[in-house]
Design a protein around this motif. Sequence first.
Motif, PDB file in Angstrom:
ATOM      1  N   HIS A  74       0.821  -1.215   0.000  1.00  0.00           N
ATOM      2  CA  HIS A  74       0.000   0.000   0.000  1.00  0.00           C
ATOM      3  C   HIS A  74       0.855   1.266   0.000  1.00  0.00           C
ATOM      4  O   HIS A  74       1.238   1.763   1.056  1.00  0.00           O
ATOM      5  CB  HIS A  74      -0.916  -0.033   1.240  1.00  0.00           C
ATOM      6  CG  HIS A  74      -1.916   1.063   1.302  1.00  0.00           C
ATOM      7  ND1 HIS A  74      -3.069   0.972   2.042  1.00  0.00           N
ATOM      8  CD2 HIS A  74      -1.968   2.288   0.722  1.00  0.00           C
ATOM      9  CE1 HIS A  74      -3.767   2.085   1.911  1.00  0.00           C
ATOM     10  NE2 HIS A  74      -3.112   2.910   1.116  1.00  0.00           N
TER      11      HIS A  74
ATOM     12  N   LYS B 292      -8.568  -1.611  -5.752  1.00  0.00           N
ATOM     13  CA  LYS B 292      -8.735  -0.706  -4.615  1.00  0.00           C
ATOM     14  C   LYS B 292     -10.092  -0.027  -4.692  1.00  0.00           C
ATOM     15  O   LYS B 292     -10.440   0.574  -5.709  1.00  0.00           O
ATOM     16  CB  LYS B 292      -7.617   0.353  -4.612  1.00  0.00           C
ATOM     17  CG  LYS B 292      -7.719   1.365  -3.467  1.00  0.00           C
ATOM     18  CD  LYS B 292      -7.491   0.726  -2.106  1.00  0.00           C
ATOM     19  CE  LYS B 292      -7.683   1.690  -0.951  1.00  0.00           C
ATOM     20  NZ  LYS B 292      -6.550   2.561  -0.707  1.00  0.00           N
TER      21      LYS B 292
ATOM     22  N   TYR C 179     -12.558   2.670  -2.716  1.00  0.00           N
ATOM     23  CA  TYR C 179     -12.697   3.706  -1.700  1.00  0.00           C
ATOM     24  C   TYR C 179     -14.164   3.829  -1.311  1.00  0.00           C
ATOM     25  O   TYR C 179     -14.999   4.174  -2.135  1.00  0.00           O
ATOM     26  CB  TYR C 179     -12.174   5.051  -2.220  1.00  0.00           C
ATOM     27  CG  TYR C 179     -10.668   5.068  -2.371  1.00  0.00           C
ATOM     28  CD1 TYR C 179      -9.839   5.460  -1.316  1.00  0.00           C
ATOM     29  CD2 TYR C 179     -10.060   4.676  -3.559  1.00  0.00           C
ATOM     30  CE1 TYR C 179      -8.467   5.460  -1.440  1.00  0.00           C
ATOM     31  CE2 TYR C 179      -8.677   4.671  -3.699  1.00  0.00           C
ATOM     32  CZ  TYR C 179      -7.889   5.066  -2.631  1.00  0.00           C
ATOM     33  OH  TYR C 179      -6.519   5.065  -2.757  1.00  0.00           O
TER      34      TYR C 179
ATOM     35  N   HIS D  75     -10.772   0.892   1.436  1.00  0.00           N
ATOM     36  CA  HIS D  75     -10.653   1.976   2.410  1.00  0.00           C
ATOM     37  C   HIS D  75     -12.061   2.131   2.965  1.00  0.00           C
ATOM     38  O   HIS D  75     -12.933   2.694   2.315  1.00  0.00           O
ATOM     39  CB  HIS D  75     -10.172   3.272   1.739  1.00  0.00           C
ATOM     40  CG  HIS D  75     -10.032   4.411   2.710  1.00  0.00           C
ATOM     41  ND1 HIS D  75      -8.900   5.174   2.817  1.00  0.00           N
ATOM     42  CD2 HIS D  75     -10.885   4.887   3.653  1.00  0.00           C
ATOM     43  CE1 HIS D  75      -9.055   6.081   3.774  1.00  0.00           C
ATOM     44  NE2 HIS D  75     -10.261   5.932   4.290  1.00  0.00           N
TER      45      HIS D  75
ATOM     46  N   HIS E  17      -5.375  -0.125   6.289  1.00  0.00           N
ATOM     47  CA  HIS E  17      -5.156   0.712   7.482  1.00  0.00           C
ATOM     48  C   HIS E  17      -6.237   0.622   8.562  1.00  0.00           C
ATOM     49  O   HIS E  17      -6.947   1.584   8.840  1.00  0.00           O
ATOM     50  CB  HIS E  17      -4.930   2.176   7.097  1.00  0.00           C
ATOM     51  CG  HIS E  17      -5.816   2.707   5.994  1.00  0.00           C
ATOM     52  ND1 HIS E  17      -7.173   2.578   6.009  1.00  0.00           N
ATOM     53  CD2 HIS E  17      -5.507   3.348   4.847  1.00  0.00           C
ATOM     54  CE1 HIS E  17      -7.680   3.120   4.921  1.00  0.00           C
ATOM     55  NE2 HIS E  17      -6.690   3.590   4.191  1.00  0.00           N
TER      56      HIS E  17
ATOM     57  N   ARG F   3      -5.947  10.027   6.601  1.00  0.00           N
ATOM     58  CA  ARG F   3      -7.188   9.243   6.659  1.00  0.00           C
ATOM     59  C   ARG F   3      -6.822   7.778   6.693  1.00  0.00           C
ATOM     60  O   ARG F   3      -6.112   7.318   5.799  1.00  0.00           O
ATOM     61  CB  ARG F   3      -8.069   9.516   5.435  1.00  0.00           C
ATOM     62  CG  ARG F   3      -8.735  10.856   5.428  1.00  0.00           C
ATOM     63  CD  ARG F   3     -10.134  10.766   5.980  1.00  0.00           C
ATOM     64  NE  ARG F   3     -10.267  11.620   7.153  1.00  0.00           N
ATOM     65  CZ  ARG F   3     -11.097  11.391   8.163  1.00  0.00           C
ATOM     66  NH1 ARG F   3     -11.828  10.305   8.197  1.00  0.00           N
ATOM     67  NH2 ARG F   3     -11.180  12.212   9.158  1.00  0.00           N
TER      68      ARG F   3
ATOM     69  N   ASP G 210       1.261   2.767   3.895  1.00  0.00           N
ATOM     70  CA  ASP G 210       0.344   3.780   3.347  1.00  0.00           C
ATOM     71  C   ASP G 210       1.130   5.065   3.066  1.00  0.00           C
ATOM     72  O   ASP G 210       0.685   6.173   3.398  1.00  0.00           O
ATOM     73  CB  ASP G 210      -0.861   4.044   4.260  1.00  0.00           C
ATOM     74  CG  ASP G 210      -1.969   4.800   3.524  1.00  0.00           C
ATOM     75  OD1 ASP G 210      -1.829   5.068   2.314  1.00  0.00           O
ATOM     76  OD2 ASP G 210      -2.984   5.128   4.167  1.00  0.00           O
TER      77      ASP G 210
HETATM   78 ZN    ZN Z   1      -6.983   4.634   2.350  1.00  0.00          ZN
END
Ligand code: ZN
Length: 352
Positions: free
Chosen positions: A14, A99, A101, A132, A156, A202, A229
Amino acid sequence: MSKTIKLPGLIDVHVHLRAPGATQKEDFQTGTKAAIAGGYTLVLDMPNNPEPTVSPEALQQKIDLAKARVYSDVGFHFGASKESIQYFESIKDKVFGLKLYMNHTTGELLIEDEKVLEEVFLNWIKKPILVHAEGETLQKAVILAKKFGNKLHVCHVSLKEEVELIKKAREDGLKVSCEVTCHHLFLTEDDALRLGPFGQMRPPLRSKHDQQALWQGITDGTIDMVASDHAPHTKEEKLGEKVPNGVPGLETTLPLLLTAVNDGRLTMDRLIELTSTNPRKVFKIPEQENTYIEVDLEESYEIKNENLQTKCGWSPFAGMKVTGKVKKVVLRGNIAYDGQNLFGPYGQVNIT
Ligand code: ZN
Ligand code: DOR
Ligand code: ZN
């Protein structure tokens, strides 16, 4: 004193290397120099560029840019959007994951519409969907992954409730993996006050209570891996009117984890699982032949902005003393770093 040991090259699933479109923050060259200096031999790049990686052309552009010059190996994740679903089949062999979001953050990639979310989970099969998804939103992701049978990778993890949710989902039979960052492991909301914009990301820095749950998850095996991240922004951007979210992390993650080993908070076996074995397993990353690093477990130093390779030139950990230093990085038999100087580039673009 010195005590040098050999470790596998670290894998970071990431990172945001920012090219194309935001190369004032980072580019493939500086980002992979930071990776090597941090002990990473392969990093996976995220799709939330100003023009997101949501089409075969955008992905190819990244591959071509990276092929020109990378110090570490690099692979990619594709971005989920309403319009990118049509390309899933044609690009799936060129990326390690998708990915998605589900909360607002840097860039334009956000899906909230239930129908579109269902389409994403229905059409992305076999490889992991990296979400995320903070707090309650994670619950939504878990329900969708259960319904459609996806492999879910939670980016995360930062809250105690997220750790508990993941544990429960796994007990219920969901194929779920998750990562935690060093900023959530080593900093809390108290540091956010001290750091101002340089501690803004974030998900945000959380309470001591949440931080303890993350360390517990590291110890009991709930947390599969540590990811940086790495999300650099320039100092000027951070000091501007609209503060962008994100902090760099490629060069500080391993020294911080080695410090935790020195402090007795983490075992070396667990460190290797979290930074190499598990990322490789979850994302099916091919072996890199004759690739390893050497670290001095006893060398202490202070993290200083001026010693960093990342183009942004700052770290939220500046001023912190760490014990454990990267002394050598060998990539496919080539010395890519000798503890002071970088050599190469020897990196390859790894398109699965
Ligand atoms: Zn993220
Ligand atoms: O803090 C963050 N920065 N969180 C994200 O999800 C995105 C990242 C970035 O790209 O800057
Ligand atoms: Zn990120």
